[in-house]
Every structure is written in C-alpha cells, then in structure tokens.
Write a protein that holds these residues in place. Sequence first.
Motif, PDB file in Angstrom:
ATOM      1  N   ASP A   1       0.816  -1.221   0.000  1.00 49.76           N
ATOM      2  CA  ASP A   1       0.000   0.000   0.000  1.00 49.76           C
ATOM      3  C   ASP A   1       0.847   1.266   0.000  1.00 49.76           C
ATOM      4  N   GLU A   2       1.945   1.257  -0.738  1.00 47.46           N
ATOM      5  CA  GLU A   2       2.852   2.403  -0.761  1.00 47.46           C
ATOM      6  C   GLU A   2       3.359   2.645  -2.184  1.00 47.46           C
ATOM      7  N   THR A   3       3.503   3.927  -2.534  1.00 45.28           N
ATOM      8  CA  THR A   3       4.095   4.278  -3.823  1.00 45.28           C
ATOM      9  C   THR A   3       5.613   4.184  -3.707  1.00 45.28           C
ATOM     10  N   LEU A   4       6.311   4.238  -4.837  1.00 44.50           N
ATOM     11  CA  LEU A   4       7.768   4.217  -4.793  1.00 44.50           C
ATOM     12  C   LEU A   4       8.329   5.413  -4.033  1.00 44.50           C
ATOM     13  N   CYS A   5       7.597   6.527  -4.014  1.00 44.84           N
ATOM     14  CA  CYS A   5       8.076   7.727  -3.312  1.00 44.84           C
ATOM     15  C   CYS A   5       7.673   7.726  -1.838  1.00 44.84           C
ATOM     16  N   GLY A   6       6.948   6.709  -1.395  1.00 45.13           N
ATOM     17  CA  GLY A   6       6.652   6.568   0.027  1.00 45.13           C
ATOM     18  C   GLY A   6       5.273   6.990   0.496  1.00 45.13           C
ATOM     19  N   ILE A   7       4.390   7.364  -0.403  1.00 45.16           N
ATOM     20  CA  ILE A   7       3.026   7.714   0.014  1.00 45.16           C
ATOM     21  C   ILE A   7       2.284   6.426   0.354  1.00 45.16           C
TER      22      ILE A   7
END
Length: 99
Positions: free
Chosen positions: A40-46
């Motif tokens: 549940d996370e994007t590569l940028c950490g969201i």
Amino acid sequence: MGGESFEIARPPYLPMEMRGERAVADGLPADVSHAFGVFDETLCGIQEDGMSPSDHLWLPERENACGACREAAAVIDERRPQDMRGEEARLSVARRPGA
C-alpha cells in the motif's frame, strides 16, 4: 535440484517504463501519476489504505509522473548489474558439500 551444480535465473530485466504499474487509491491526487511499490505504498513513500496497482503501466517519461517515484525507480534500475540484464542472465553455482 540434484547433481553437482544448479542454475540461478534472475527475473528478466525490463526497462523502467515496462515494469511498473500506476498506483491507484482514493487519497492520491488525480493529476500526478505515482508508481505502485509494495504494501500500500508508492515508490516515493506515500501510503494509502487500499492502494493497488492499476491495469496501466506507470510511465516515468510522462509529464505528470511523480519526480520522486522517477528517482526511486532509477535507483532500483541502477542496482541491476549491466551484465545481468540479458535474457540469458543465469549463474551456475556449485553445490556445497553436505548441502
């Protein structure tokens, strides 16, 4: 797996624009394209509950692609050794005695 040696095969190398899915979640802005990472996370950490990969590729060259996701994808890409990017990226390994 019998015998004196065996081969380790890495997943085939794909360029950044062919391996990432676009992240989808209710809390993500619609005007920025984020790459789906894991958990549940994007590569940028969201992080967003219920985030999932979409059916569409995340394309880092697009104008609306998240810059931080692009940077993270480039770091991941640079980790793959150049000599292990071909379809024949295999490594023969001898068994250790007693293994």
